[in-house]
Design a protein around this motif. Structure first.
Motif, short mmCIF file in Angstrom:
data_model
loop_
_atom_site.label_atom_id
_atom_site.label_comp_id
_atom_site.label_asym_id
_atom_site.label_seq_id
_atom_site.Cartn_x
_atom_site.Cartn_y
_atom_site.Cartn_z
N PRO A 192 0.55 -1.42 -0.08
CA PRO A 192 -0.45 0.26 -0.01
C PRO A 192 0.78 1.31 -0.11
CG PRO A 192 -0.99 -1.81 1.76
CD PRO A 192 0.56 -2.34 0.61
N PHE A 193 2.36 0.96 0.37
CA PHE A 193 2.67 2.40 0.40
C PHE A 193 3.37 2.63 -0.39
CE2 PHE A 193 7.34 3.97 1.33
CZ PHE A 193 7.03 5.28 1.56
N ALA A 194 4.02 1.93 -1.69
CA ALA A 194 4.02 1.34 -2.68
C ALA A 194 3.58 1.94 -3.54
CB ALA A 194 4.65 0.77 -3.42
N ARG A 195 1.97 1.31 -3.40
CA ARG A 195 0.82 2.45 -4.34
C ARG A 195 0.43 4.20 -4.25
NH1 ARG A 195 -3.91 4.49 -2.09
NH2 ARG A 195 -3.82 2.97 -0.75
N TRP A 196 1.03 3.84 -2.88
CA TRP A 196 0.39 5.64 -2.85
C TRP A 196 1.91 6.26 -3.08
CZ3 TRP A 196 3.92 8.83 0.26
CH2 TRP A 196 3.16 10.18 0.94
N LEU A 197 2.71 6.11 -2.63
CA LEU A 197 4.02 6.50 -3.35
C LEU A 197 3.96 6.72 -5.04
CD1 LEU A 197 7.49 5.44 -1.56
CD2 LEU A 197 6.82 7.11 -2.13
N ALA A 198 3.68 6.00 -5.64
CA ALA A 198 3.28 5.77 -7.11
C ALA A 198 2.10 6.77 -7.56
CB ALA A 198 2.85 4.59 -7.90
N MET A 199 0.91 7.61 -7.11
CA MET A 199 -0.33 7.91 -6.90
C MET A 199 0.30 9.38 -6.55
SD MET A 199 -3.13 5.76 -5.28
CE MET A 199 -4.32 7.30 -5.20
N ASN A 200 1.02 9.75 -5.82
CA ASN A 200 2.05 11.42 -5.30
C ASN A 200 2.64 11.58 -6.07
OD1 ASN A 200 -0.54 11.90 -3.50
ND2 ASN A 200 0.24 10.16 -2.99
N GLY A 201 3.27 12.06 -6.96
CA GLY A 201 4.53 12.90 -8.26
C GLY A 201 5.51 13.00 -6.97
N ASN A 202 4.85 13.69 -6.69
CA ASN A 202 5.47 14.99 -5.86
C ASN A 202 6.32 14.64 -4.28
OD1 ASN A 202 2.98 14.36 -4.56
ND2 ASN A 202 3.23 16.91 -3.32
N VAL A 203 6.24 13.13 -4.02
CA VAL A 203 6.70 12.79 -3.44
C VAL A 203 8.07 12.24 -3.59
CG1 VAL A 203 6.82 11.46 -1.26
CG2 VAL A 203 4.77 12.78 -1.55
N THR A 204 9.13 12.80 -4.05
CA THR A 204 10.64 11.97 -3.76
C THR A 204 11.53 11.48 -2.84
OG1 THR A 204 11.81 13.85 -4.19
CG2 THR A 204 10.70 13.52 -6.31
N HIS A 205 11.24 11.73 -2.14
CA HIS A 205 11.45 11.38 -0.85
C HIS A 205 11.28 11.55 0.55
CE1 HIS A 205 15.63 12.62 -3.48
NE2 HIS A 205 15.72 12.40 -2.72
N ILE A 206 10.56 10.31 1.20
CA ILE A 206 10.09 10.56 2.29
C ILE A 206 10.41 9.57 3.87
CG2 ILE A 206 8.51 9.20 1.55
CD1 ILE A 206 6.38 10.49 3.18
N LYS A 207 10.76 10.24 4.60
CA LYS A 207 10.42 8.67 5.61
C LYS A 207 9.31 8.30 6.51
CE LYS A 207 15.52 9.45 7.22
NZ LYS A 207 16.18 10.35 8.17
N ARG A 208 8.95 7.60 6.28
CA ARG A 208 7.26 7.12 6.61
C ARG A 208 7.06 6.13 7.24
NH1 ARG A 208 5.83 1.82 5.05
NH2 ARG A 208 3.54 1.49 5.20
N TYR A 209 6.11 6.47 8.28
CA TYR A 209 6.11 5.29 9.36
C TYR A 209 4.03 4.64 9.29
CZ TYR A 209 4.93 7.75 13.24
OH TYR A 209 3.98 9.86 13.78
N GLN A 210 3.42 3.92 9.54
CA GLN A 210 2.60 3.02 9.69
C GLN A 210 2.45 2.00 10.61
OE1 GLN A 210 0.93 2.65 6.08
NE2 GLN A 210 -1.05 1.64 7.10
N ILE A 211 1.46 2.60 12.07
CA ILE A 211 1.08 1.45 12.67
C ILE A 211 -0.24 0.67 12.46
CG2 ILE A 211 0.39 0.45 14.99
CD1 ILE A 211 3.18 2.66 16.11
N ALA A 212 -0.40 -0.60 11.62
CA ALA A 212 -2.27 -0.64 11.35
C ALA A 212 -2.20 -2.21 11.30
CB ALA A 212 -2.02 -0.55 9.64
N LYS A 213 -3.56 -2.33 11.54
CA LYS A 213 -4.28 -4.31 11.32
C LYS A 213 -3.43 -4.57 9.72
CE LYS A 213 -6.50 -4.31 15.66
NZ LYS A 213 -7.81 -4.98 15.21
N VAL A 214 -3.07 -6.29 9.63
CA VAL A 214 -2.99 -6.97 8.76
C VAL A 214 -3.58 -7.56 8.36
CG1 VAL A 214 -0.77 -5.30 7.52
CG2 VAL A 214 -0.70 -7.43 8.77
N TYR A 215 -4.31 -8.65 7.13
CA TYR A 215 -4.57 -10.08 7.37
C TYR A 215 -3.99 -11.06 6.54
CZ TYR A 215 -7.44 -6.28 10.10
OH TYR A 215 -8.51 -5.67 10.26
#
Length: 465
Positions: free
Chosen positions: A86-109
């Protein structure tokens, strides 16, 4: 179906969280998040389900564990399998983001075979930290390893970070005689060496089409591990391996990584393990996973916690994943912490005969009570007013919601709370209350604490807390 015939249980591979367990999990979240923030992490949240085509063909043999959803309005979706895709999908959708340190805490299945006692669930939390963007080689990779070390230092856990490089692994397979089309399936078999004996892994490789000779050659290469500097010396001394382009490129990366790890002071926490393969298809360079460092103690509880839980964090570099969703590739490297497995290790062993009523933590600082003779009215409005005063000051407080509570009821209700504010009619008339500190050792109930003026109550409580 009648109500009486419904089986009351959580779905397979899930559990309810309450009281002390939930507080411990929240503390783990906070500890990990504090490290993420120190490293400049930006929080991100993504939907719990994604379009199935976004997730498909990203997880290799593990794709069978995805939870598919029924067609709802013309979109075929699946519950998210991890937080990386999902993070990779978000990066591909947001072309203005070229560098980011991202964190996420969430449930997966994952529709895996659960083992709740070992922290393996079908619904579970992951805590991810990723660095995306073009950087000099291995600089962000070394920072990710530093994040791992800092998280487990903060949690008080002694761990080993096992590392390998996909290009080294692919090169070893090629030199051993594994064909290109079999490399990923053989990687999946090799990745089980920490759970299965070599003979069983070799049998699986033979079932996947390797000859006995090639399987033995693979085994000779991948059953090597140790200090990263020693391992690099061994690999560099093998001309047969260094002649392979992938192995040579991987060794160069690992040499840089070793240098940067030494700068961070974390090289002693790292083991270079050639059997580490990581089954997910999207990894392209450095890969790593974290295990508890064996304590050497013979106690069964210790052994169960260190050996049966398995890896408690894992990740790697995935430079090509974002490019699968568009024309703009963005190199990425990241780590995912398995909170439920960490929880399993940190969870105190329950005492025999402990009832749920006493096991559920109140998470309180102060219990407000009132004592008096048989004729007193219980001082409920006064208890409410004092409790509200403490709440407004940021102090966690509670009182017994009864008009005329008995003394014994209130003392039982205050078990496990460090402080008590005790109200009495005479003391209130003089503008005072009693502040009692509950000691771990047994005390006589007649010790009702120290007299404190109402105007100094909050200040005195904060001093004690």
């Amino acid at each position: 179906m009648s109500r009486s015939s419904v089986q009351l249980k959580t779905p397979k591979g899930t559990r309810d969280w309450v009281g002390d367990d939930l507080l411990l999990r929240e503390n783990i979240f906070k500890t990990i998040t504090d490290v993420f923030k120190r490293h400049g992490g930006t929080p991100l949240d993504t939907p719990v389900f994604e379009l199935k085509e976004i997730l498909s063909e990203k997880y290799g043999e593990d794709s069978r564990l995805m939870y598919g959803l029924e067609d709802q309005g013309g979109e075929i979706c699946s519950l998210r399998f991890d937080l990386t895709v999902p993070f990779a999908r978000w990066l591909a959708m947001n072309g203005n983001v070229t560098h980011i340190k991202r964190y996420q805490i969430a449930k997966v299945y994952r529709r895996d075979q659960p083992a709740i006692a070992r922290g393996r669930l079908r619904e579970f939390h992951q805590c991810d930290f990723d660095i995306a963007g073009v950087y000099d080689p291995m600089v962000p990779d070394a920072e990710i390893l530093c994040v791992i070390a800092e998280v487990f230092e903060a949690l008080g856990l002694d761990v080993t970070i096992k590392v390998n490089h996909r290009r080294i692994l692919d090169g070893l397979f090629a030199v051993a005689g594994v064909s290109d089309e079999k490399i990923r399936s053989i990687s999946s078999a090799v990745d089980k060496l920490d759970k299965m004996p070599w003979d069983d892994v070799k049998k699986e490789m033979q079932e996947k089409g390797l000859s006995d000779k090639v399987a033995d050659q693979v085994g000779e290469y991948v059953r090597c591990s140790g200090n990263i500097f020693d391992m690099l010396d061994d690999l560099n001394s093998n001309e047969n391996l260094t002649a392979n382009e992938d192995v040579s490129a991987g060794i160069a990366d690992m040499g840089l990584l070793a240098c940067y790890m030494r700068a961070f002071g974390i090289e002693q926490k790292v083991s270079f393990d050639c059997s580490l393969a990581r089954g997910l298809d999207y990894y392209s360079g450095l890969i790593f996973e974290v295990i508890m460092r064996p304590s050497g103690e013979p106690e069964p509880q210790s052994k169960a916690q260190t050996n049966q839980v398995g890896s408690i964090a894992a990740g790697g570099r995935y430079d090509n994943l974002v490019g699968m969703y568009g024309k703009r590739p963005i190199p990425c490297v990241g780590i995912s912490f398995g909170v439920d497995r960490i929880f399993t290790i940190l969870q105190p062993k329950p005492e025999k005969g402990l009832k749920i009523s006493s096991a559920v933590s109140r998470n309180l600082d102060v219990y407000v009570m009132a004592l008096g003779d048989k004729e007193f009215d219980g001082l409920l409005p006064e208890r409410m007013a004092v409790t509200r005063q403490l709440w407004k000051a940021g102090i966690r407080a509670e009182y017994l919601a009864k008009v005329k509570p008995k003394s014994l009821q209130q003392f039982k209700a205050s078990m496990g709370v460090p402080l008590a504010v005790i109200l009495g009619q005479d003391e209130l008339a003089a503008g005072q209350v009693r502040l009692k500190v509950f000691r771990p050792e047994a005390e006589e109930e007649k010790d009702l604490g120290q007299l404190i003026s109402m105007e100094n109550l909050v200040e005195e409580i904060k001093k004690l807390l």
